[in-house]
Scaffold this motif. Sequence first.
Motif, PDB file in Angstrom:
ATOM      1  N   ALA A 250      49.963  40.118  55.442  1.00  0.00           N
ATOM      2  CA  ALA A 250      50.705  40.865  54.806  1.00  0.00           C
ATOM      3  C   ALA A 250      50.408  42.093  54.293  1.00  0.00           C
ATOM      4  N   GLU A 251      50.755  42.733  53.706  1.00  0.00           N
ATOM      5  CA  GLU A 251      50.284  43.994  52.771  1.00  0.00           C
ATOM      6  C   GLU A 251      50.896  44.154  51.621  1.00  0.00           C
ATOM      7  N   ILE A 252      49.454  45.181  50.766  1.00  0.00           N
ATOM      8  CA  ILE A 252      49.943  44.690  49.359  1.00  0.00           C
ATOM      9  C   ILE A 252      49.199  46.001  48.457  1.00  0.00           C
ATOM     10  N   ARG A 253      49.799  45.829  47.267  1.00  0.00           N
ATOM     11  CA  ARG A 253      49.128  46.818  46.390  1.00  0.00           C
ATOM     12  C   ARG A 253      48.792  45.776  45.328  1.00  0.00           C
ATOM     13  N   ALA A 254      47.129  46.125  44.508  1.00  0.00           N
ATOM     14  CA  ALA A 254      47.255  44.669  43.373  1.00  0.00           C
ATOM     15  C   ALA A 254      46.444  45.187  42.878  1.00  0.00           C
ATOM     16  N   VAL A 255      46.088  45.072  41.341  1.00  0.00           N
ATOM     17  CA  VAL A 255      44.972  44.917  40.195  1.00  0.00           C
ATOM     18  C   VAL A 255      44.209  44.285  41.004  1.00  0.00           C
ATOM     19  N   VAL A 256      42.446  44.599  40.764  1.00  0.00           N
ATOM     20  CA  VAL A 256      41.194  43.453  41.111  1.00  0.00           C
ATOM     21  C   VAL A 256      41.505  43.133  39.303  1.00  0.00           C
ATOM     22  N   ALA A 257      41.018  41.637  39.269  1.00  0.00           N
ATOM     23  CA  ALA A 257      41.175  41.160  37.852  1.00  0.00           C
ATOM     24  C   ALA A 257      40.219  40.375  37.598  1.00  0.00           C
ATOM     25  N   ASP A 258      39.143  40.210  39.327  1.00  0.00           N
ATOM     26  CA  ASP A 258      37.894  39.278  38.722  1.00  0.00           C
ATOM     27  C   ASP A 258      37.286  39.738  40.084  1.00  0.00           C
ATOM     28  N   ALA A 259      36.125  40.961  39.909  1.00  0.00           N
ATOM     29  CA  ALA A 259      35.122  41.214  41.032  1.00  0.00           C
ATOM     30  C   ALA A 259      34.018  40.479  40.965  1.00  0.00           C
ATOM     31  N   SER A 260      33.718  39.167  40.269  1.00  0.00           N
ATOM     32  CA  SER A 260      32.648  38.404  40.236  1.00  0.00           C
ATOM     33  C   SER A 260      32.204  38.661  41.246  1.00  0.00           C
ATOM     34  N   GLU A 261      33.229  38.442  42.818  1.00  0.00           N
ATOM     35  CA  GLU A 261      31.938  37.682  43.405  1.00  0.00           C
ATOM     36  C   GLU A 261      32.082  38.286  44.261  1.00  0.00           C
ATOM     37  N   ALA A 262      32.036  40.039  44.011  1.00  0.00           N
ATOM     38  CA  ALA A 262      32.286  41.035  45.357  1.00  0.00           C
ATOM     39  C   ALA A 262      31.060  40.850  45.633  1.00  0.00           C
ATOM     40  N   ILE A 263      30.100  40.354  45.228  1.00  0.00           N
ATOM     41  CA  ILE A 263      29.129  41.036  46.464  1.00  0.00           C
ATOM     42  C   ILE A 263      28.011  39.870  47.832  1.00  0.00           C
ATOM     43  N   PHE A 264      28.958  38.460  47.020  1.00  0.00           N
ATOM     44  CA  PHE A 264      28.876  37.789  48.104  1.00  0.00           C
ATOM     45  C   PHE A 264      28.846  37.452  49.205  1.00  0.00           C
ATOM     46  N   THR A 265      28.909  37.057  50.571  1.00  0.00           N
ATOM     47  CA  THR A 265      29.486  36.840  51.328  1.00  0.00           C
ATOM     48  C   THR A 265      29.763  35.553  52.082  1.00  0.00           C
ATOM     49  N   PRO A 266      30.052  35.163  52.207  1.00  0.00           N
ATOM     50  CA  PRO A 266      32.328  35.850  52.000  1.00  0.00           C
ATOM     51  C   PRO A 266      32.073  37.059  50.777  1.00  0.00           C
ATOM     52  N   CYS A 267      33.431  37.557  50.301  1.00  0.00           N
ATOM     53  CA  CYS A 267      33.621  38.248  49.417  1.00  0.00           C
ATOM     54  C   CYS A 267      34.817  37.947  48.550  1.00  0.00           C
ATOM     55  N   ARG A 268      34.993  37.875  47.576  1.00  0.00           N
ATOM     56  CA  ARG A 268      36.227  37.895  46.800  1.00  0.00           C
ATOM     57  C   ARG A 268      36.663  38.237  45.787  1.00  0.00           C
ATOM     58  N   TYR A 269      38.208  39.125  45.564  1.00  0.00           N
ATOM     59  CA  TYR A 269      37.910  39.535  44.662  1.00  0.00           C
ATOM     60  C   TYR A 269      39.763  38.637  44.386  1.00  0.00           C
ATOM     61  N   ARG A 270      39.823  38.187  43.302  1.00  0.00           N
ATOM     62  CA  ARG A 270      41.188  37.577  42.317  1.00  0.00           C
ATOM     63  C   ARG A 270      41.582  38.364  42.101  1.00  0.00           C
ATOM     64  N   LEU A 271      42.990  39.071  42.804  1.00  0.00           N
ATOM     65  CA  LEU A 271      43.944  39.650  42.130  1.00  0.00           C
ATOM     66  C   LEU A 271      45.096  38.914  40.831  1.00  0.00           C
ATOM     67  N   ARG A 272      45.958  40.348  40.426  1.00  0.00           N
ATOM     68  CA  ARG A 272      46.732  41.022  39.161  1.00  0.00           C
ATOM     69  C   ARG A 272      47.904  41.583  39.698  1.00  0.00           C
ATOM     70  N   GLU A 273      49.248  41.780  38.665  1.00  0.00           N
ATOM     71  CA  GLU A 273      50.128  42.027  39.493  1.00  0.00           C
ATOM     72  C   GLU A 273      50.249  42.757  41.100  1.00  0.00           C
ATOM     73  N   VAL A 274      50.069  41.928  41.766  1.00  0.00           N
ATOM     74  CA  VAL A 274      50.571  42.020  42.923  1.00  0.00           C
ATOM     75  C   VAL A 274      52.316  42.830  43.662  1.00  0.00           C
ATOM     76  N   GLU A 275      51.739  43.116  44.310  1.00  0.00           N
ATOM     77  CA  GLU A 275      53.282  44.275  45.054  1.00  0.00           C
ATOM     78  C   GLU A 275      53.240  44.235  46.260  1.00  0.00           C
ATOM     79  N   LEU A 276      54.199  42.433  47.466  1.00  0.00           N
ATOM     80  CA  LEU A 276      53.943  42.523  48.384  1.00  0.00           C
ATOM     81  C   LEU A 276      54.344  43.646  48.977  1.00  0.00           C
ATOM     82  N   LEU A 277      53.991  44.716  49.755  1.00  0.00           N
ATOM     83  CA  LEU A 277      54.900  45.703  50.198  1.00  0.00           C
ATOM     84  C   LEU A 277      55.592  44.525  52.358  1.00  0.00           C
TER      85      LEU A 277
END
Length: 338
Positions: A250-277
């Motif tokens: 999948a290829e997307i554009r989106a807005v990051v809703a939550d980046a509180s786990e961005a420092i970890f490995t694995p990192c996680r970013y919760r998304l909103r307003e996802v546009e599916l390209l």
Amino acid sequence: MDGRRQPIEGFMVELPSGVIFEVKGLLHPPGKVLAYPRYLPDPAGDRVREGRRYRKTASWRERQALLREGPLSRYVAYDPVLGDAFCFLSLAELAAIYDPVARLAELRRRAGELARPGREALKMAEELVERAGLSWSDAGVSGSLLVGLSGEASDIDLVFYGRDACLRAYRALREMRDDGLARPLGAEELLAILAARSADTLYDPEVFTAREPGKLLQGTFGGVPYSVRLVPARGPEPYGRVRFRALGTAEIRAVVADASEAIFTPCRYRLREVELLSGTQEPEVLVSFRLRFCEHAREGEEIAARGKLEEAIGPGGRRELRLVVGGRPGDYFTPLRP
């Protein structure tokens, strides 16, 4: 040096042939470990250990190529829980397991004998452990220092285990950056990293040069480049508790809703307003096991990304659609503004 813990992210393992693999992630089948080739015996290699020469694999693309053909291809197999084919090594077949925490303890015992970069790695670990009030069992050393293949030009690779310890280590890193003990990567180092990473990851050079100096998980300490991985667990995840199903790319554009786990490995970013390209369904979360995508975007920022779309099915049938970035050629993840 053989570790006794189950190998997880940050560990390395070695086959009797001498090929050294880096362990990825926290989820591994019983009796096996998911890992990728990192150092290969090579008579023309530029690294030497106990009279044997090695070379470091140049890129993720090369590691994947090694697993598609040749003797290492026999370790690639489909796993029904992970829902895809990966490289799995049998624990019973391993010649050695390299534990980051045990190796750092060894460096402390041999502090008076260390040359650079081991000396600088130990100093940095001591600074972080002291500032964060951590136990030495929270901290380890990875990369070439872990397996005895470091040289004068090697980097510092540290790893911390456990969510609380990771958060405290990250705050300590920020203090060190503010105090000038840890510094951002300079222009020369950034250009070298961009050239190396571009072999398997698409980058916007303007975004790269604007963003990378602000990342705390990479920089320089004592003039030596460093990277720090923050692994939010101390052991493997229960195998089978969550199952995964691959759904293509999948290829997307989106807005990051939550980046509180961005420092970890694995990192996680919760998304909103996802546009599916392209692709079949809109992911809720972006995940990566690559350190390069940690601290990569902030809450409220618009991003573009391409990766493997998969469904995670947890206890009680709870489902989450994830975009996993960094495991395939052509994957990318970039903020749309520098």
